[in-house]
Design a protein around this motif. Structure first.
Motif, short mmCIF file in Angstrom:
data_model
loop_
_atom_site.label_atom_id
_atom_site.label_comp_id
_atom_site.label_asym_id
_atom_site.label_seq_id
_atom_site.Cartn_x
_atom_site.Cartn_y
_atom_site.Cartn_z
N ASN A 70 -7.23 -1.63 -1.93
CA ASN A 70 -5.96 -1.73 -1.22
C ASN A 70 -5.46 -3.17 -1.23
OD1 ASN A 70 -7.14 -3.18 1.03
ND2 ASN A 70 -7.89 -1.22 1.83
N LEU A 112 -2.86 -2.51 -8.15
CA LEU A 112 -3.50 -1.42 -7.40
C LEU A 112 -3.31 -0.06 -8.06
CD1 LEU A 112 -2.61 -2.64 -3.79
CD2 LEU A 112 -4.79 -2.85 -5.00
N THR A 138 2.28 1.64 -3.50
CA THR A 138 1.22 2.01 -4.44
C THR A 138 0.88 3.49 -4.31
OG1 THR A 138 0.28 -0.23 -4.34
CG2 THR A 138 -1.13 1.53 -5.17
N GLU A 139 0.76 3.97 -3.08
CA GLU A 139 0.45 5.38 -2.86
C GLU A 139 1.55 6.27 -3.43
OE1 GLU A 139 -1.74 8.62 -1.99
OE2 GLU A 139 -2.37 6.52 -1.87
N ASP A 147 0.83 -1.21 0.00
CA ASP A 147 0.00 0.00 0.00
C ASP A 147 0.86 1.27 0.00
OD1 ASP A 147 -2.45 -1.28 -0.08
OD2 ASP A 147 -2.68 -1.35 2.10
#
Length: 399
Positions: free
Chosen positions: A129, A122, A93-94, A90
């Motif tokens: 998520n 993602l 990915t962000e 996560d």
């Protein structure tokens, strides 16, 4: 043997679903790969790796130079650990979303590449998520392009559709398998693997052995799985001791890399069963446990359980490791002890108790096998019925 007639410095293009480049110096193909990405209007990428190996192997210099020469901008996430978790996916990915990444490059062994595959999904499903992905809350059909630069010879993830990530709070270590996460390109350069420590060299190679033993003996195995299993085990038995004795032996690293690659293709077809299904709870609970070591600990007990269901197949593919098997269903104990002897011969002697488990853990581990998303599928294709009693017995026999 035919291996002596192969020029390991001649870069071979191997086409499966992924176009993989195998050979000493294959890392130089990264410039051509990134040039192709540029023609696809990809000008920003997310790079995922562990903390050190992407630099210490020399891979990063090649990648960085190729990115710059192709005017591709990048953002780097270098916090992927062995047995990566959903938090890392996560976070990466962000980072990629904020940067506007249109592709993902994974540099490392199975952990960074699996995490990169997960992030690639993602980046397309921006409202989801990693926990939702690994708890099967949605079924992805697309991902941004993935490039895999492989720095170990064990997982086969650089050429297959699988990825694994841990949900630590639940002790879950599920697997996903989607066509959209086949890497577009992969690089297997043996020269980038010479710095692998002895134990990691052992454990990743044992991972590949387990891939083919399982793939060749599932309920859906096909003749290709058996063919690839025979060759994978032959090559690893021959070249693993050479790589242990001389880590800089490029011929040994080449054939271990090739063995890992074809093992990945094998279980991409035949799937996996007990060894991986039972190991994932081990390293799900103890993320510091090396996956390949967990597999090695379980393998003799699993061979004992499944031999009678696939005696001829196992006698054939295990021949380089265990002499004298005739395909008699009663040879399970002999095969199991032979596997244990071979593991001891290469320096792997640990049991479950040696890595911190106690027999009281068996119930919890067994429940995780049946509760963790995806592991039930593996158990369902095992060559014998995957009952809780058999799972408990395998764990018990591994102490």
């Amino acid at each position: 043997m035919w291996e002596t007639e192969i020029n390991i410095n001649d870069i071979k293009e191997i086409r499966v679903k992924t176009t993989a480049y195998l050979g000493v110096g294959a890392i130089n193909k990264i410039n051509d790969i990134l040039s192709t990405l540029k023609t696809m209007n990809i000008d920003k990428v997310l790079i995922m790796s562990g903390k050190n190996s992407y630099k210490s192997t020399g891979a990063w210099e090649h990648v960085k130079n190729a990115l710059e020469s192709n005017s591709i901008k990048y953002v780097l996430y270098d916090k992927v650990t062995p047995n990566p978790n959903v938090i890392q996916v996560d976070e990466a990915t962000e980072l990629g979303k904020q940067f506007g990444a249109k592709a993902v490059i994974g540099i490392g062994g199975g952990s960074p590449i699996d995490a990169a595959k997960s992030a690639a999904i993602l980046l397309e499903y921006t409202d989801k998520n990693a926990t939702e992905l690994y708890e099967y809350k949605f079924t992805p059909e697309k991902a941004v392009p993935i490039i895999a630069i492989n720095l170990t010879h064990g997982t086969g993830t650089e050429v297959d559709r699988f990825a694994v990530t841990t949900i630590e709070e639940k002790g879950f270590k599920p697997a996903i398998a989607y066509d959209c996460i086949y890497p577009l390109y992969a690089i297997d350069d043996p020269a980038l693997m010479t710095s692998l420590p002895k134990k990691q060299t052992l454990y990743v190679s044992i991972d590949a052995i387990n891939h083919v033993i399982e793939a060749a003996t599932t309920k859906i195995s096909n003749p290709l799985d058996v063919l690839l299993a025979k060759e994978t085990i032959r090559l690893i038995v021959k070249y693993l001791p050479k790589a242990i004795e001389n880590p800089n032996d490029l011929e040994a690293r080449y054939y271990l890399s090739y063995a890992s690659m074809i093992a990945g293709t094998s279980f991409d077809n035949g799937l996996l069963h007990f060894t991986h299904a039972l190991e994932h709870p081990l390293s799900g609970i103890k993320p510091n446990l090396t996956h390949g070591l967990g597999l090695a600990i379980l393998l003799p007990a699993i061979i004992k359980q499944i031999y009678s269901a696939k005696p001829n197949t196992l006698a054939d593919i295990l021949a380089p490791m265990v002499e004298g098997l005739e395909g008699n269903p009663s040879e399970g104990n002999k095969a199991s002890e032979g596997i244990k002897d071979w593991l001891h011969s290469v320096g792997v002697t640990e049991t479950l108790s040696d890595v911190g488990f106690v027999e009281n853990d068996i119930e919890k581990l067994t429940n995780l096998v049946f509760d963790t998303p995806s592991l039930g599928l593996l158990i369902s294709v095992a060559p014998v019925d995957g009952t809780k009693d058999i799972v408990k017995q395998i764990y018990a026999d591994s102490f």
